[in-house]
Design a protein around this motif. Structure first.
Motif, short mmCIF file in Angstrom:
data_model
loop_
_atom_site.label_atom_id
_atom_site.label_comp_id
_atom_site.label_asym_id
_atom_site.label_seq_id
_atom_site.Cartn_x
_atom_site.Cartn_y
_atom_site.Cartn_z
N THR A 116 0.85 -1.21 0.00
CA THR A 116 0.00 0.00 0.00
C THR A 116 0.88 1.24 0.00
OG1 THR A 116 -1.72 -1.19 1.22
CG2 THR A 116 -1.83 1.22 1.20
N SER A 117 0.48 2.18 -0.84
CA SER A 117 1.26 3.42 -0.93
C SER A 117 0.90 4.35 0.21
CB SER A 117 1.01 4.11 -2.26
OG SER A 117 -0.31 4.64 -2.29
N LEU A 118 1.68 5.34 0.35
CA LEU A 118 1.35 6.40 1.29
C LEU A 118 0.22 7.26 0.71
CD1 LEU A 118 4.95 7.49 2.37
CD2 LEU A 118 3.36 5.99 3.62
N ARG A 119 -0.49 7.93 1.58
CA ARG A 119 -1.61 8.79 1.12
C ARG A 119 -1.07 10.09 0.54
NH1 ARG A 119 -6.80 7.34 3.03
NH2 ARG A 119 -6.73 5.44 4.32
N PHE A 120 -1.73 10.49 -0.52
CA PHE A 120 -1.31 11.69 -1.24
C PHE A 120 -2.50 12.64 -1.33
CE2 PHE A 120 -0.65 13.92 -5.35
CZ PHE A 120 0.50 14.61 -5.01
#
Length: 449
Positions: A116-120
């Motif tokens: 999961t990516s970091l929130r942007f």
């Protein structure tokens, strides 16, 4: 042979290295995979424009038939129906409501790992409305009464949901409101009336504050009705020299209105009414003005004519009394009466003055010359009198006596007494009867005043 091959030194080393290599791969611990990175293009999109999201991740070598999965989210809501094999997500258009926290997931099949990516944080920028204008359909800012009028409010710039307002009059009576994601909106008046002739303006707002258009004036035009021609004359039967007024007015019709007066289908005069009311035409009558009159009204939307009005101009007969007006007759009678009264009054004054002078002279004689010679008035020579008579007035006090002679026979003087306005005969009865038999008709007397 077999043992010779195994005891060959070079071959043995190569075989040993190969076996070690095969055993080292599965036994070596796998390095951890990094997080995917979410990128947006553009990073700060404008409302109404597209945006592309990309989930970037370094993947280990994969078999050709293995497909990884990528999922995209905004806040806690998945974008799209499901995950996809492509690491890109294209959003055709974004609005301010699309602002939020975006992130992605990468699902690796071999080995089975989810990253999961970091929130942007993405903020969709909106453009305030500007250059608001109001137009009409039909164009020209005027409309015929009963037709449809469309008010079109538009903005040159602005993004997102725009709320449009329409107002009428300087006080700003709200006609309607619409909210839509568009640079223009329409408001319709199905059937225009005269009361809709007013000033109009519109307002647009997309959350950055209201922006107003300029004022426009809407003119509602209506064709003129049939005008009414009214004749106003000083008398029932118009005569030469009279001044009459012909008033023409259309009860309906938008201004300005041009009125034309016709005499027997020939234009006699014309006049314009800027306010839309009627006009009057004054005529100083001659015999040529007799005939039929009608008027025409036109405001550019079609001319209408009135009904004909007949005018009969008569010539007065100054030698006859039938044509004299009652006012003139009364004036003449009054003048004549005054003159007669003054004459009678003067005569009364003159006679009164004459009577007073006579009273001062006891003997007054007004007679014509006598040709006979006689010492007395009752002389026997009276028989020889010629056919004429003589008056001799003797005044005594306020009484006057007259002596009368006649040549038919010898008569004694007849004494006639006048007192005031009453006459009294003071003679002997026989003498009076003889006078009547002698047909004495010429008796001159004077009233003593």
């Amino acid at each position: 042979m077999r043992s010779g091959f195994l005891h060959h030194p070079h071959l043995s080393l190569m075989l040993l290295w190969f076996l070690l290599l095969i055993c080292a791969l599965p036994c070596e611990p796998a390095a951890p995979l990094p997080r995917p990175v979410l990128k947006a293009s553009p990073s700060q999109p404008l409302e109404g424009n597209p945006m592309i999201l990309t989930c970037v991740m370094q993947l280990p070598p994969q078999k050709p038939d293995v497909q990884n999965q990528f999922c995209f989210f905004r806040d806690n809501q998945m974008l799209g129906l499901d995950c996809r094999t492509s690491p890109e997500l294209q959003i055709p258009v974004v609005w301010s409501k699309d602002s939020g926290s975006y992130w992605c997931q990468a699902k690796i099949m071999t080995p089975s790992i989810t990253k999961t990516s970091l929130r942007f944080q993405i903020h969709v920028q909106s453009i305030p409305v500007s250059d608001v204008s109001l137009e009409t359909q039909p164009p020209g800012r005027w409309v015929m009464e009963g037709e449809k009028l469309v008010l079109i409010c538009s903005v040159a710039n602005g993004t997102g949901d725009i709320t449009f307002f329409w107002y009428r009059g300087a006080l700003g009576l709200n006609l309607g409101t619409k909210t839509q994601r568009s640079l223009r909106a329409e408001f319709e008046i199905p059937s225009v009336r005269q009361t809709d002739a007013e000033q109009y303006y519109c307002v647009a707002d997309n959350g950055h504050g209201p922006n107003l258009s300029g004022l426009i004036n809407i003119t509602v035009k209506s064709p003129v009705s049939h005008p009414v021609l009214t004749l106003r004359a000083p008398r029932a039967h118009t005569m030469v020299g009279d001044t009459v007024e012909l008033h023409c007015e259309a009860l309906r019709g938008s201004a300005p209105i041009l009125y034309q007066l016709y005499h027997e289908d020939v234009i006699l005069r014309n006049s314009s009414a800027p306010s839309g009311r009627g006009v009057s035409f004054n005529l100083n009558l001659t015999t040529e003005h007799s005939g039929n009159y009608f008027c025409e009204a036109d405001n550019g939307l079609g001319a209408q004519r009135s009904k004909a009005v007949a005018l009969n101009v008569t010539v007065p007969d100054w030698n006859g009394s039938d044509h004299l007006t009652s006012g003139v007759m009364e004036g003449l009678f009054a003048s004549f009466g005054a003159i007669i009264f003054l004459a009678l009054l003067f005569g009364y004054w003159l006679k009164r003055r004459t009577g007073r002078r006579s009273a001062e002279d006891p003997l007054r004689k007004n007679a014509s010359p006598i040709t006979q010679q006689s010492d007395y008035l009752n002389s026997p020579d009276s028989m020889q009198l010629q056919p004429f008579y003589e008056n001799a007035n003797i005044v005594g006090g306020d009484k006057v006596y007259s002596l009368v002679y006649h040549n038919q026979q010898e008569l004694e003087p007849v004494i006639v007494q006048h007192t005031g306005t009453h006459m009294e005969n003071k003679v002997f009865p026989d003498i009076y009867s003889r006078l009547r038999k002698a047909d004495v008709t010429d008796v001159d007397y004077e009233d003593a005043m």
